[in-house]
Scaffold this motif. Structure first.
Motif, PDB file in Angstrom:
ATOM      1  N   GLN A   1      31.408  -8.292 -52.684  1.00 47.49           N
ATOM      2  CA  GLN A   1      32.346  -8.207 -53.532  1.00 47.49           C
ATOM      3  C   GLN A   1      32.320  -9.209 -54.668  1.00 47.49           C
ATOM      4  O   GLN A   1      32.490  -8.991 -55.658  1.00 47.49           O
ATOM      5  CB  GLN A   1      33.584  -8.541 -52.794  1.00 47.49           C
ATOM      6  CG  GLN A   1      35.017  -8.101 -53.527  1.00 47.49           C
ATOM      7  CD  GLN A   1      35.179  -6.828 -54.103  1.00 47.49           C
ATOM      8  OE1 GLN A   1      34.431  -5.804 -53.537  1.00 47.49           O
ATOM      9  NE2 GLN A   1      35.812  -6.845 -55.206  1.00 47.49           N
ATOM     10  N   ALA A   2      31.751 -10.446 -54.387  1.00 49.98           N
ATOM     11  CA  ALA A   2      31.914 -11.555 -55.324  1.00 49.98           C
ATOM     12  C   ALA A   2      30.598 -11.467 -56.196  1.00 49.98           C
ATOM     13  O   ALA A   2      30.801 -11.540 -57.362  1.00 49.98           O
ATOM     14  CB  ALA A   2      31.506 -13.004 -54.490  1.00 49.98           C
ATOM     15  N   ARG A   3      29.610 -10.675 -55.632  1.00 47.75           N
ATOM     16  CA  ARG A   3      28.550 -10.315 -56.556  1.00 47.75           C
ATOM     17  C   ARG A   3      29.048  -9.167 -57.598  1.00 47.75           C
ATOM     18  O   ARG A   3      28.570  -9.194 -58.680  1.00 47.75           O
ATOM     19  CB  ARG A   3      27.315 -10.050 -55.965  1.00 47.75           C
ATOM     20  CG  ARG A   3      26.187  -9.369 -56.534  1.00 47.75           C
ATOM     21  CD  ARG A   3      24.958  -9.532 -55.857  1.00 47.75           C
ATOM     22  NE  ARG A   3      24.973  -9.180 -54.445  1.00 47.75           N
ATOM     23  CZ  ARG A   3      25.064  -8.063 -53.984  1.00 47.75           C
ATOM     24  NH1 ARG A   3      24.902  -6.821 -54.668  1.00 47.75           N
ATOM     25  NH2 ARG A   3      25.251  -7.894 -52.490  1.00 47.75           N
ATOM     26  N   HIS A   4      29.758  -8.252 -57.279  1.00 47.51           N
ATOM     27  CA  HIS A   4      30.239  -7.252 -57.872  1.00 47.51           C
ATOM     28  C   HIS A   4      31.276  -7.707 -59.011  1.00 47.51           C
ATOM     29  O   HIS A   4      30.945  -7.400 -60.046  1.00 47.51           O
ATOM     30  CB  HIS A   4      31.127  -6.121 -57.094  1.00 47.51           C
ATOM     31  CG  HIS A   4      31.437  -5.227 -57.835  1.00 47.51           C
ATOM     32  ND1 HIS A   4      30.929  -4.032 -58.470  1.00 47.51           N
ATOM     33  CD2 HIS A   4      32.957  -4.850 -57.909  1.00 47.51           C
ATOM     34  CE1 HIS A   4      31.966  -3.218 -58.902  1.00 47.51           C
ATOM     35  NE2 HIS A   4      33.008  -3.819 -58.874  1.00 47.51           N
ATOM     36  N   LEU A   5      32.017  -8.551 -58.657  1.00 46.89           N
ATOM     37  CA  LEU A   5      32.871  -9.176 -59.769  1.00 46.89           C
ATOM     38  C   LEU A   5      32.070 -10.056 -60.816  1.00 46.89           C
ATOM     39  O   LEU A   5      32.231  -9.886 -61.813  1.00 46.89           O
ATOM     40  CB  LEU A   5      33.958 -10.103 -58.958  1.00 46.89           C
ATOM     41  CG  LEU A   5      34.867  -9.523 -57.844  1.00 46.89           C
ATOM     42  CD1 LEU A   5      35.784 -10.351 -57.309  1.00 46.89           C
ATOM     43  CD2 LEU A   5      35.747  -8.426 -59.087  1.00 46.89           C
TER      44      LEU A   5
ATOM     45  N   ASP B   1      30.646  -7.594 -63.086  1.00 46.96           N
ATOM     46  CA  ASP B   1      31.449  -7.061 -63.961  1.00 46.96           C
ATOM     47  C   ASP B   1      31.765  -8.044 -65.172  1.00 46.96           C
ATOM     48  O   ASP B   1      31.967  -7.913 -66.165  1.00 46.96           O
ATOM     49  CB  ASP B   1      33.011  -6.726 -63.139  1.00 46.96           C
ATOM     50  CG  ASP B   1      32.832  -5.362 -62.756  1.00 46.96           C
ATOM     51  OD1 ASP B   1      31.740  -4.559 -62.841  1.00 46.96           O
ATOM     52  OD2 ASP B   1      33.718  -4.837 -61.751  1.00 46.96           O
ATOM     53  N   ARG B   2      32.102  -9.484 -64.752  1.00 49.09           N
ATOM     54  CA  ARG B   2      32.338 -10.360 -65.719  1.00 49.09           C
ATOM     55  C   ARG B   2      31.115 -10.543 -66.538  1.00 49.09           C
ATOM     56  O   ARG B   2      31.667 -10.698 -67.824  1.00 49.09           O
ATOM     57  CB  ARG B   2      32.627 -11.721 -65.024  1.00 49.09           C
ATOM     58  CG  ARG B   2      32.881 -12.935 -65.890  1.00 49.09           C
ATOM     59  CD  ARG B   2      33.320 -14.123 -65.276  1.00 49.09           C
ATOM     60  NE  ARG B   2      32.182 -14.544 -64.480  1.00 49.09           N
ATOM     61  CZ  ARG B   2      32.156 -15.664 -63.610  1.00 49.09           C
ATOM     62  NH1 ARG B   2      33.522 -16.410 -63.445  1.00 49.09           N
ATOM     63  NH2 ARG B   2      31.118 -16.097 -63.068  1.00 49.09           N
TER      64      ARG B   2
ATOM     65  N   LEU C   1      31.331  -7.722 -68.990  1.00 48.86           N
ATOM     66  CA  LEU C   1      32.640  -7.789 -69.960  1.00 48.86           C
ATOM     67  C   LEU C   1      32.213  -8.811 -71.074  1.00 48.86           C
ATOM     68  O   LEU C   1      32.574  -8.718 -72.242  1.00 48.86           O
ATOM     69  CB  LEU C   1      33.914  -8.106 -69.180  1.00 48.86           C
ATOM     70  CG  LEU C   1      34.529  -6.920 -68.312  1.00 48.86           C
ATOM     71  CD1 LEU C   1      35.705  -7.496 -67.537  1.00 48.86           C
ATOM     72  CD2 LEU C   1      35.109  -5.898 -69.170  1.00 48.86           C
ATOM     73  N   ALA C   2      31.590  -9.791 -70.749  1.00 50.48           N
ATOM     74  CA  ALA C   2      31.110 -11.058 -71.511  1.00 50.48           C
ATOM     75  C   ALA C   2      30.369 -10.264 -72.625  1.00 50.48           C
ATOM     76  O   ALA C   2      30.583 -10.633 -73.666  1.00 50.48           O
ATOM     77  CB  ALA C   2      30.542 -12.115 -70.758  1.00 50.48           C
ATOM     78  N   ARG C   3      29.366  -9.411 -72.352  1.00 50.14           N
ATOM     79  CA  ARG C   3      28.470  -8.825 -73.091  1.00 50.14           C
ATOM     80  C   ARG C   3      29.107  -7.842 -73.926  1.00 50.14           C
ATOM     81  O   ARG C   3      28.844  -7.926 -75.323  1.00 50.14           O
ATOM     82  CB  ARG C   3      27.342  -8.031 -72.455  1.00 50.14           C
ATOM     83  CG  ARG C   3      26.177  -8.881 -71.768  1.00 50.14           C
ATOM     84  CD  ARG C   3      25.210  -8.181 -71.332  1.00 50.14           C
ATOM     85  NE  ARG C   3      25.533  -7.146 -70.418  1.00 50.14           N
ATOM     86  CZ  ARG C   3      25.471  -7.062 -68.980  1.00 50.14           C
ATOM     87  NH1 ARG C   3      25.150  -8.304 -68.560  1.00 50.14           N
ATOM     88  NH2 ARG C   3      25.705  -5.830 -68.296  1.00 50.14           N
ATOM     89  N   ILE C   4      30.190  -7.207 -73.649  1.00 50.00           N
ATOM     90  CA  ILE C   4      30.768  -6.502 -74.542  1.00 50.00           C
ATOM     91  C   ILE C   4      31.737  -7.170 -75.395  1.00 50.00           C
ATOM     92  O   ILE C   4      31.972  -6.937 -76.612  1.00 50.00           O
ATOM     93  CB  ILE C   4      31.953  -5.605 -73.639  1.00 50.00           C
ATOM     94  CG1 ILE C   4      31.294  -4.553 -72.830  1.00 50.00           C
ATOM     95  CG2 ILE C   4      32.989  -4.627 -74.179  1.00 50.00           C
ATOM     96  CD1 ILE C   4      31.996  -3.660 -71.800  1.00 50.00           C
ATOM     97  N   GLU C   5      32.260  -8.186 -74.944  1.00 58.39           N
ATOM     98  CA  GLU C   5      33.118  -9.224 -76.051  1.00 58.39           C
ATOM     99  C   GLU C   5      32.137  -9.927 -77.074  1.00 58.39           C
ATOM    100  O   GLU C   5      32.588  -9.881 -78.140  1.00 58.39           O
ATOM    101  CB  GLU C   5      33.659 -10.269 -74.905  1.00 58.39           C
ATOM    102  CG  GLU C   5      34.436 -11.321 -75.919  1.00 58.39           C
ATOM    103  CD  GLU C   5      35.535 -10.694 -76.657  1.00 58.39           C
ATOM    104  OE1 GLU C   5      35.936 -11.476 -77.876  1.00 58.39           O
ATOM    105  OE2 GLU C   5      36.241  -9.699 -76.413  1.00 58.39           O
TER     106      GLU C   5
END
Length: 381
Positions: free
Chosen positions: A154-158, A161-162, A165-169
């Motif tokens: 779960q931590a790896r999945h999060l 995702d982060r 999102l950083a790349r998208i930002e």
């Protein structure tokens, strides 16, 4: 909280400090084991100091994993100190595994199996525990490992995702900056041509050119708004050039960007001066007037007055009003948008107000709603 070796080490330091405190409390229940429990508490406290004080940010990414190995060893010492009672060892072993799962990959968790099992079984064997107690390891260790692997997944999945999102930002930020900057060059050329044509135009042609000039000014303001939004997002604050300005002059200058036939009434004391950044104040006023004209009903009334230690800018329309529960959300990012806007106007108004040390709120009027922005009065020594 956080990620990286420093955060991992500090979190383990908290767990080890808790273990030391519990060992000291154990003395109250087992006064005949004072020396052993003091030894356990000292080992936990020493490891906690190492976790807190070493410059882990200068070490390898997974270097704090050695604290887990040391923690397993102290857990084994604790079991031995309590004469082979592992009631407290099991939960802390699972807790150490959970901590490791938050920060380290699964291969480290699998590498922990042998030392953790040894730390659990060895003191039980030394103290002569029956086979039934020794067999508890066959339940505890798979459970601890399963919990750790689940948390690690779960931590790896999060984390993935982060990073996404950083790349998208980063892409969004680059796109906004490119759009806002690149639109200004061609727009300036268009505006120069329109200004030249307007000098010799008359009648209907002059009206059409005036409309085109207003729209180019509006696109310019939109580009400024996008850049302002980007700067606010990235730094959280804006540098202002605040000076004292006559309030009436500021309002008249700002209203030149709007169509002259708009039904806007100004009620400002000619002697009042306000301490603001001129460019930001104009944008606040234009954003409020644009929203009032677009979503409210004429006439739009602009008032500026002093109330104690603040100057209040009020832009009121005479429309249907806004329900009380929705007024605070009006100033959120992209809260109010439509075919003619992107929903940044009121959010930027509030950010500019906060940068001045003031606030932006929506107040009920009968009829309509008033957008109120406050600016602290200049204090003189």
């Amino acid at each position: 909280m956080g990620t990286g070796p420093r955060a991992a080490a500090r979190q383990s330091g908290v767990l080890l400090s808790l273990a030391a405190a519990l060992a000291l409390l154990g003395i109250l229940n087992s006064p005949d084991m004072v020396r052993r429990l003091l030894l356990v508490a000292a080992c936990d406290a020493a490891l906690a100091l190492v976790a807190f004080l070493l410059p882990w940010q200068r070490t390898g990414r997974y270097s704090p994993a050695v604290l887990g190995l040391a923690g397993f060893a102290v857990l084994g010492l604790s079991t031995w100190s309590f004469g082979g009672v592992a009631a407290g060892t099991g939960p802390f072993l699972v807790l150490l595994y959970a901590w490791a799962a938050l920060h380290f990959p699964r291969w480290i968790l699998l590498a922990y199996v042998a030392p953790a099992t040894l730390a659990y079984l060895l003191p039980l064997i030394i103290t002569g525990q029956p086979p039934l107690i020794l067999g508890s390891a066959a339940i505890l260790m798979p459970v601890a490992l399963a919990v750790a692997l689940l948390i690690e997944a779960q931590a790896r999945h999060l984390r993935d995702d982060r990073e996404r999102l950083a790349r998208i930002e980063r892409w969004r930020s680059a796109m906004v900056n490119t759009l806002a900057h690149d639109v200004r060059g061609p727009l300036s050329s268009v505006q120069i041509v329109l200004d030249e044509l307007r000098e010799d135009a008359s009648g209907v042609e002059a009206g059409m050119l005036d409309m085109a000039l207003r729209q180019t000014a509006r696109i310019n303001r939109l580009a400024d708004a996008l850049l302002d939004a980007q700067r606010i997002d990235s730094s959280g604050r804006l540098k202002l050039d605040r000076q004292e300005h006559p309030a009436g002059v500021l309002v008249r200058d700002a209203l030149t960007y709007l169509r002259p036939d708009e039904d806007i009434r100004v009620e400002v004391d000619p002697s009042l001066t306000i301490y603001v950044d001129k460019q930001r104040f104009e944008q606040i006023l234009l954003n409020l007037c644009t929203n009032a004209l677009r979503y409210g009903k004429a006439p739009v009334v602009i008032r500026i007055g002093r109330d104690g230690g603040v100057d209040r800018l009020e832009v009121r329309d005479h429309g249907a009003g806004i329900p009380e529960g929705l007024r605070d959300s009006l100033f959120g990012q992209f809260a109010v948008g439509g075919p003619e806007g992107v929903g940044l106007g009121l959010w930027i108004v509030r950010q500019f107000a906060l940068a001045h040390g003031g606030e932006a709120v929506a107040e009920h009027r009968d009829p309509g709603v008033a957008m109120v922005v406050t600016f602290p009065v200049l204090t003189r020594p």
